[in-house]
Design a protein around this motif. Structure first.
Motif, mmCIF file in Angstrom:
data_model
loop_
_atom_site.group_PDB
_atom_site.id
_atom_site.type_symbol
_atom_site.label_atom_id
_atom_site.label_comp_id
_atom_site.label_asym_id
_atom_site.label_seq_id
_atom_site.Cartn_x
_atom_site.Cartn_y
_atom_site.Cartn_z
ATOM 1 N N LYS A 47 23.809 -100.631 67.445
ATOM 2 C CA LYS A 47 24.932 -101.397 66.528
ATOM 3 C C LYS A 47 25.216 -102.435 67.303
ATOM 4 C CE LYS A 47 26.158 -96.681 65.537
ATOM 5 N NZ LYS A 47 27.146 -95.507 65.985
ATOM 6 N N LEU A 48 25.853 -102.583 68.564
ATOM 7 C CA LEU A 48 26.224 -103.786 69.210
ATOM 8 C C LEU A 48 25.413 -104.993 68.933
ATOM 9 C CD1 LEU A 48 28.343 -104.890 71.118
ATOM 10 C CD2 LEU A 48 26.860 -104.580 73.104
ATOM 11 N N ILE A 49 24.014 -104.960 69.024
ATOM 12 C CA ILE A 49 23.181 -106.059 68.815
ATOM 13 C C ILE A 49 23.001 -106.264 67.250
ATOM 14 C CG2 ILE A 49 20.616 -106.673 68.508
ATOM 15 C CD1 ILE A 49 20.295 -105.068 71.215
ATOM 16 N N SER A 50 23.140 -105.270 66.567
ATOM 17 C CA SER A 50 23.283 -105.603 65.208
ATOM 18 C C SER A 50 24.429 -106.455 64.665
ATOM 19 C CB SER A 50 23.402 -104.281 64.229
ATOM 20 O OG SER A 50 23.610 -104.540 62.710
ATOM 21 N N VAL A 51 25.708 -106.001 65.247
ATOM 22 C CA VAL A 51 27.053 -106.892 65.266
ATOM 23 C C VAL A 51 26.856 -108.277 65.841
ATOM 24 C CG1 VAL A 51 29.455 -107.038 65.758
ATOM 25 C CG2 VAL A 51 28.476 -104.899 65.109
ATOM 26 N N LEU A 52 26.132 -108.241 67.107
ATOM 27 C CA LEU A 52 26.007 -109.555 67.418
ATOM 28 C C LEU A 52 25.127 -110.514 66.762
ATOM 29 C CD1 LEU A 52 26.631 -111.040 70.202
ATOM 30 C CD2 LEU A 52 24.454 -110.578 71.012
ATOM 31 N N GLY A 53 24.155 -109.963 65.886
ATOM 32 C CA GLY A 53 23.376 -110.690 64.975
ATOM 33 C C GLY A 53 24.221 -111.218 63.998
ATOM 34 N N ILE A 54 25.005 -110.547 63.395
ATOM 35 C CA ILE A 54 25.865 -110.831 62.391
ATOM 36 C C ILE A 54 26.920 -112.022 62.649
ATOM 37 C CG2 ILE A 54 27.851 -109.986 60.918
ATOM 38 C CD1 ILE A 54 26.442 -107.373 60.582
ATOM 39 N N ILE A 55 27.291 -112.003 63.802
ATOM 40 C CA ILE A 55 28.361 -112.970 64.497
ATOM 41 C C ILE A 55 27.405 -114.327 64.435
ATOM 42 C CG2 ILE A 55 29.687 -113.631 66.501
ATOM 43 C CD1 ILE A 55 30.639 -110.741 66.528
ATOM 44 N N ILE A 56 26.242 -114.198 65.192
ATOM 45 C CA ILE A 56 25.514 -115.344 65.259
ATOM 46 C C ILE A 56 25.008 -115.923 64.058
ATOM 47 C CG2 ILE A 56 23.182 -116.104 66.239
ATOM 48 C CD1 ILE A 56 23.703 -114.344 68.666
ATOM 49 N N GLY A 57 24.695 -115.225 63.054
ATOM 50 C CA GLY A 57 24.306 -115.707 61.853
ATOM 51 C C GLY A 57 25.573 -116.450 60.857
ATOM 52 N N ILE A 58 26.900 -115.874 61.262
ATOM 53 C CA ILE A 58 27.927 -116.363 60.642
ATOM 54 C C ILE A 58 28.170 -117.605 61.509
ATOM 55 C CG2 ILE A 58 30.559 -116.364 60.404
ATOM 56 C CD1 ILE A 58 30.142 -113.347 59.926
ATOM 57 N N VAL A 59 28.049 -117.730 62.516
ATOM 58 C CA VAL A 59 28.148 -119.099 63.137
ATOM 59 C C VAL A 59 27.164 -119.954 62.874
ATOM 60 C CG1 VAL A 59 28.046 -120.148 65.681
ATOM 61 C CG2 VAL A 59 29.421 -118.192 65.230
ATOM 62 N N MET A 60 25.907 -119.628 62.674
ATOM 63 C CA MET A 60 24.726 -120.635 62.208
ATOM 64 C C MET A 60 25.169 -121.161 60.913
ATOM 65 S SD MET A 60 21.533 -118.618 63.897
ATOM 66 C CE MET A 60 20.409 -119.702 62.986
ATOM 67 N N LEU A 61 25.333 -120.381 60.156
ATOM 68 C CA LEU A 61 25.818 -120.570 58.685
ATOM 69 C C LEU A 61 27.012 -121.429 58.602
ATOM 70 C CD1 LEU A 61 24.786 -120.192 55.634
ATOM 71 C CD2 LEU A 61 26.517 -118.019 55.503
ATOM 72 N N VAL A 62 28.091 -121.307 58.964
ATOM 73 C CA VAL A 62 29.352 -121.820 59.025
ATOM 74 C C VAL A 62 29.089 -123.196 59.660
ATOM 75 C CG1 VAL A 62 31.647 -122.253 59.402
ATOM 76 C CG2 VAL A 62 30.827 -119.878 58.639
ATOM 77 N N GLY A 63 28.361 -123.335 60.725
ATOM 78 C CA GLY A 63 28.089 -124.563 61.356
ATOM 79 C C GLY A 63 27.419 -125.631 60.373
ATOM 80 N N SER A 64 26.173 -125.152 60.062
ATOM 81 C CA SER A 64 25.222 -126.094 59.314
ATOM 82 C C SER A 64 26.035 -126.438 57.946
ATOM 83 C CB SER A 64 23.934 -125.291 59.102
ATOM 84 O OG SER A 64 24.388 -124.193 58.123
ATOM 85 N N LEU A 65 26.741 -125.357 57.217
ATOM 86 C CA LEU A 65 27.305 -125.906 55.966
ATOM 87 C C LEU A 65 28.544 -126.849 56.316
ATOM 88 C CD1 LEU A 65 27.680 -122.401 53.997
ATOM 89 C CD2 LEU A 65 26.073 -124.446 53.872
ATOM 90 N N LEU A 66 29.225 -126.727 57.667
ATOM 91 C CA LEU A 66 30.359 -127.726 57.690
ATOM 92 C C LEU A 66 29.635 -129.125 58.289
ATOM 93 C CD1 LEU A 66 32.739 -125.545 59.852
ATOM 94 C CD2 LEU A 66 33.218 -126.629 57.747
ATOM 95 N N TYR A 67 28.368 -129.113 58.715
ATOM 96 C CA TYR A 67 27.651 -130.319 58.995
ATOM 97 C C TYR A 67 27.411 -130.818 58.054
ATOM 98 C CZ TYR A 67 24.091 -133.309 60.894
ATOM 99 O OH TYR A 67 23.277 -134.263 61.099
ATOM 100 N N LEU A 68 26.613 -130.119 56.816
ATOM 101 C CA LEU A 68 26.071 -130.884 55.774
ATOM 102 C C LEU A 68 27.334 -131.357 54.864
ATOM 103 C CD1 LEU A 68 23.513 -128.261 54.535
ATOM 104 C CD2 LEU A 68 23.365 -130.837 55.016
#
Length: 73
Positions: A47-68
Protein backbone atom coordinates in the motif's frame (compact mmCIF):
# COMPACT_ATOMS: atom_id res chain seq x y z
CA UNK A 1 9.11 29.67 -29.34
CA UNK A 2 9.08 26.25 -27.76
CA UNK A 3 10.91 23.33 -29.22
CA UNK A 4 8.72 20.49 -30.49
CA UNK A 5 10.72 17.96 -28.48
CA UNK A 6 10.04 19.70 -25.16
CA UNK A 7 6.32 19.81 -25.90
CA UNK A 8 6.30 16.11 -26.72
CA UNK A 9 8.35 15.29 -23.63
CA UNK A 10 5.94 17.26 -21.45
CA UNK A 11 2.95 15.38 -22.86
CA UNK A 12 4.81 12.09 -22.36
CA UNK A 13 5.57 12.94 -18.72
CA UNK A 14 1.95 13.99 -18.16
CA UNK A 15 0.77 10.70 -19.65
CA UNK A 16 3.10 8.67 -17.45
CA UNK A 17 1.96 10.62 -14.39
CA UNK A 18 -1.67 9.93 -15.21
CA UNK A 19 -0.93 6.24 -15.69
CA UNK A 20 0.85 6.10 -12.33
CA UNK A 21 -2.14 7.71 -10.61
CA UNK A 22 -4.62 5.33 -12.23
CA UNK A 23 -2.53 2.23 -11.53
CA UNK A 24 -2.01 3.27 -7.91
CA UNK A 25 -5.72 3.83 -7.37
CA UNK A 26 -6.63 0.50 -8.98
CA UNK A 27 -4.09 -1.32 -6.81
CA UNK A 28 -5.30 0.32 -3.59
CA UNK A 29 -8.92 -0.60 -4.44
CA UNK A 30 -7.78 -4.16 -5.17
CA UNK A 31 -5.91 -4.37 -1.86
CA UNK A 32 -8.86 -3.22 0.19
CA UNK A 33 -11.22 -5.49 -1.74
CA UNK A 34 -8.91 -8.45 -1.16
CA UNK A 35 -8.65 -7.68 2.56
CA UNK A 36 -12.42 -7.42 2.95
CA UNK A 37 -13.19 -10.51 0.86
CA UNK A 38 -10.56 -12.86 2.33
CA UNK A 39 -10.27 -11.30 5.79
CA UNK A 40 -6.48 -11.27 5.46
CA UNK A 41 -4.13 -8.33 5.79
CA UNK A 42 -1.75 -7.50 2.97
CA UNK A 43 1.71 -6.09 3.49
CA UNK A 44 1.88 -2.42 4.43
CA UNK A 45 4.71 -1.99 1.93
CA UNK A 46 2.39 -2.77 -0.99
CA UNK A 47 0.00 0.00 0.00
CA UNK A 48 2.89 2.36 0.75
CA UNK A 49 4.42 1.87 -2.69
CA UNK A 50 1.02 2.39 -4.27
CA UNK A 51 0.52 5.68 -2.42
CA UNK A 52 4.06 6.71 -3.34
CA UNK A 53 3.28 6.00 -7.01
CA UNK A 54 0.16 8.15 -6.79
CA UNK A 55 2.13 11.03 -5.25
CA UNK A 56 4.88 10.79 -7.87
CA UNK A 57 2.23 10.67 -10.61
CA UNK A 58 0.54 13.79 -9.27
CA UNK A 59 3.87 15.63 -9.14
CA UNK A 60 4.72 14.57 -12.70
CA UNK A 61 1.30 15.55 -14.03
CA UNK A 62 1.10 18.91 -12.28
CA UNK A 63 4.71 19.79 -13.10
CA UNK A 64 4.37 19.07 -16.80
CA UNK A 65 1.02 20.84 -17.08
CA UNK A 66 2.38 23.90 -15.30
CA UNK A 67 5.41 23.87 -17.61
CA UNK A 68 3.17 23.65 -20.68
CA UNK A 69 0.79 26.37 -19.53
CA UNK A 70 3.67 28.69 -18.59
CA UNK A 71 5.42 28.35 -21.93
CA UNK A 72 2.44 28.29 -24.27
CA UNK A 73 0.73 31.44 -23.01
Amino acid sequence: MQNKNTIMASFFIATLGTMLIICGLIFIIYCFGYEIKNKKKLYKEAKLISVLGIIIGIVMLVGSLLYLSKNTI
